[in-house]
Design an enzyme around this catalytic site. Structure first.
Site, PDB file in Angstrom:
ATOM      1  N   ASP A  86       0.805  -1.221   0.000  1.00  0.00           N
ATOM      2  CA  ASP A  86       0.000   0.000   0.000  1.00  0.00           C
ATOM      3  C   ASP A  86       0.840   1.274   0.000  1.00  0.00           C
ATOM      4  O   ASP A  86       0.326   2.347  -0.291  1.00  0.00           O
ATOM      5  CB  ASP A  86      -0.969  -0.015   1.182  1.00  0.00           C
ATOM      6  N   TYR A  88      -9.521  -1.641   3.314  1.00  0.00           N
ATOM      7  CA  TYR A  88      -8.932  -1.417   4.635  1.00  0.00           C
ATOM      8  C   TYR A  88      -8.766   0.061   4.961  1.00  0.00           C
ATOM      9  O   TYR A  88      -8.601   0.890   4.073  1.00  0.00           O
ATOM     10  CB  TYR A  88      -7.556  -2.086   4.724  1.00  0.00           C
TER      11      TYR A  88
HETATM   12 CO    CO Z   1      -6.376  -7.751   8.280  1.00  0.00          CO
END
Ligand code: CO
Length: 642
Positions: free
Chosen positions: A305, A389
């Protein structure tokens, strides 16, 4: 206290502001020293401050001239299938370096992912695969494009590939993660937006149960929450001068980059009128989230990321009273879009104070006399929303000289589907037919510590039990041991709770009054080891996962643990490559790279949105202060004991 105040002089580590970003983009677009410059259809990837070298920043801090203000720019020239790395002098208003490369792929651009998702959604082969699953309203299909990774020769075409999977969003506003379309995987060329291949590995029923978590869905809401107000009637205890933050004895410059997000620069502590440096720069250098499901829709999921998406680009504006509570100051961030236009992220960084319970205490049991002091910490935080996320990056500074980094992991689990009655082998059922796959999150923080100066060293400290014998007649004996890590290879270390292993960054040239070098102790928090095979593609690409600790001598161009361009990279770059030189680190300007992880076997309670899980580390002064540096805290209630 509110927004960033205007200031007369710019700190050399201040991020580019909106007008500087716009100026850089137009300088780059006007550049014709490259046979006519950029072709139509180019995309800007990042426009960021080219940070001056450390020596120049230290010289400026000592009263020297401000370093040159420069920007580093990465541009995708889609037509030429090339990446341009440009350096722009803001002082001269000119391009000073221009390099075309075909050997690398820069991080994903938000707009190219969205355009690729739309190309997939409209593709007849993809729509046929959806129709085989009974999905005929293609407006409900949410395609999710991931950087493709690198899985062997077929990914070595030089194309800028992404792999896309699909989810169904039955109604606008619904959580698509509840309805994964398993078995369909699409390969797309991001430069041409051509759909190269639609694979259908067989129909698995799409889980039907919704996974929404808005207040309306969750109603009736609890009504037994008593008000809890945090007020500071005289305002907060910190001061912001531009981005230089002063709180009690601490001072730090709060930086921000598109790739790393929140940065701490030039962290120091005022010790009796003497400002002592501790850390020159601290940043998230990379992160990776390898998934453990070998299925065709999931094996490739190992998001980098930082280097693939940009943690700073993904930073979210923070909301008063929600993300942070109390007397808050915010710092804005500015990133850029594919056209090079500035994109402001208001309130990207939150600064506030928190009460954290008791800092120290002793009450004499014989007569009840004693002292108690409460602990307070300064919180500098940001949140990034990347795909499903959300990651919070929280730095805490404490009154006893301790520094803490905590990552908060929340958001929505990455999901797949399994047939009714099937128990997933590589995941957890979180709703009927809904598989939340096992995975791990690894973070690597680059810590350029400067304990009382730049020349530092790293000691490993562990504890050993002594064998029974004349020196240990009662079998109770144990003692700490210490050894200096001399070179990069020797400094590739892992945690070991059995030997209580930790690491101390020391300045051999500055001694405590009791004789030992001053230092800071790196204390691992809960962490994990990778479970992917050592020669798996993700293990090669994220070589930094292998060790919790790496130490290198400072080099300005060694910034990212998996290398400058991990997107589509076959692996080996970054820490494994640099440290193969096995450079000496004892008495050098050392940089500590700390990898920690969160091992995630999902729970039903992580669904439909995950309560925060945390991972991080502590840096504690060890022989840095003469004694407890928080003795001078006033009692909580002046003039009488608790
Ligand atoms: Co996780």
């Amino acid at each position: 206290m509110g927004r960033t105040q205007e200031r007369a002089t710019t700190h050399p580590l201040d991020p580019l502001d909106a007008s500087e970003i716009a100026a850089v983009a137009s300088i780059v677009r006007a550049y014709d020293g490259d046979g006519g410059g950029l072709a139509d259809g180019h995309r800007f990837v990042t426009i960021a401050l080219a940070e001056p070298e450390k020596a120049a920043v230290l010289g400026w801090a000592d009263g020297g001239a401000p370093p040159a203000r420069e920007a580093e720019v990465v541009i995708l020239d889609r037509r030429a299938q090339e990446t341009v790395e440009a350096l722009v002098s803001l002082d001269a208003g000119a391009v000073t370096a221009w390099r075309r490369r075909r050997d690398i792929h820069p991080m994903a651009v938000v707009s190219e992912l969205m355009e690729a998702e739309e190309a997939v959604r409209l593709h007849p082969d993809f729509q046929a695969a959806m129709a085989r699953r009974g999905v005929t309203d293609f407006d409900t299909v949410q395609v999710d494009a991931w950087p493709a990774g690198h899985f062997g020769p077929e990914d070595e075409t030089g194309q800028r590939l992404c792999r896309a999977v699909a989810f169904i969003r039955p109604r606008p506003g619904d959580s698509e993660w509840a309805h994964p379309v398993d078995g369909v995987i699409v390969l797309v060329d991001l430069n041409t937006l051509e759909v190269l291949r639609v694979e259908d590995h067989g129909v698995v029923p799409i889980p039907a149960e919704d996974g929404n978590f808005d207040a309306e869905t969750a109603a009736p809401l609890r009504d037994d929450i008593a008000p809890l107000e945090i007020t500071q009637p005289d305002g907060p205890g910190f001061r912001l001068d531009g981005r230089v933050l002063t709180w009690q004895r601490w001072q730090v410059h709060v930086g921000f980059t598109p790739r790393e997000g929140l940065i701490l620069n030039r962290l120091s502590y005022d010790d009796g009128g003497r400002r002592r440096p501790i850390m020159h720069r601290a940043s998230l250098s990379e992160m990776v989230v390898p998934y453990g499901d070998p299925g065709p829709t999931h094996y490739f999921k190992n998001a980098f990321d930082g280097g693939e998406n940009g943690v700073g680009i993904a930073a979210s504006p923070l909301t008063r009273g929600c993300d942070c509570l109390g007397e808050i100051a915010y710092l804005d961030a500015v990133v850029s879009d594919a056209e090079g236009a500035p994109v402001p992220i208001p309130n990207a960084v939150c600064i506030h104070e928190e009460d954290v319970g008791v800092l120290w205490r002793h009450i004499e049991w014989r007569d009840g006399s004693g002292e108690v002091r409460r602990s307070r910490r300064l919180v500098i935080s940001s949140f990034s929303a990347i795909g499903n996320y959300d990651y919070g990056f929280f730095w805490y500074l404490y009154q006893d000289g301790m520094i803490e980094l905590e990552v908060k992991l929340t958001g929505v689990l990455s999901t797949g589907a399994v047939a009714p009655g099937v128990e997933p082998e590589h995941g957890t059922l979180v709703a009927p037919g809904l598989n939340a796959m096992v995975h791990q999150h690894f973070f690597n923080f680059r810590l350029d510590l400067d304990i009382d100066g730049t020349r530092n060293a790293v000691d490993e400290v562990w504890t050993e039990s002594l064998p029974p014998g004349p020196d240990n007649p009662h079998g109770n004996a144990f003692r700490p041991r210490r050894r200096r890590l001399a070179s990069e290879r020797e400094a590739q270390r892992t945690v070991d709770t059995r030997s209580a292993r930790w690491w101390e960054i020391v300045n051999p040239g500055v001694r405590h009054r009791l004789g030992a070098p001053v230092g800071y102790r790196l204390l691992p928090g809960g962490t994990t080891f990778p479970f992917a095979q050592p020669d798996a593609p993700v293990s090669k690409r994220a070589g930094f996962m292998r060790n919790h600790v790496w130490v290198t001598p400072y080099r300005p161009d060694e910034r990212y643990a998996a290398g400058d361009y991990p997107n589509l990279h076959p692996g080996g770059a970054g820490l494994p490559e640099w440290t193969s030189a096995d450079r000496p680190i004892d008495g050098e300007d050392v940089v500590v790279w700390y990898t920690f992880g969160h091992h995630h076997v999902p729970r039903p309670e992580d669904w439909p949105v995950m309560p925060v899980a945390t991972a991080g580390f502590l840096l504690k002064p060890v022989g840095f202060f003469e004694r407890n540096p928080a003795l001078d805290l006033p009692p909580p209630h002046p003039h009488h004991h608790c």
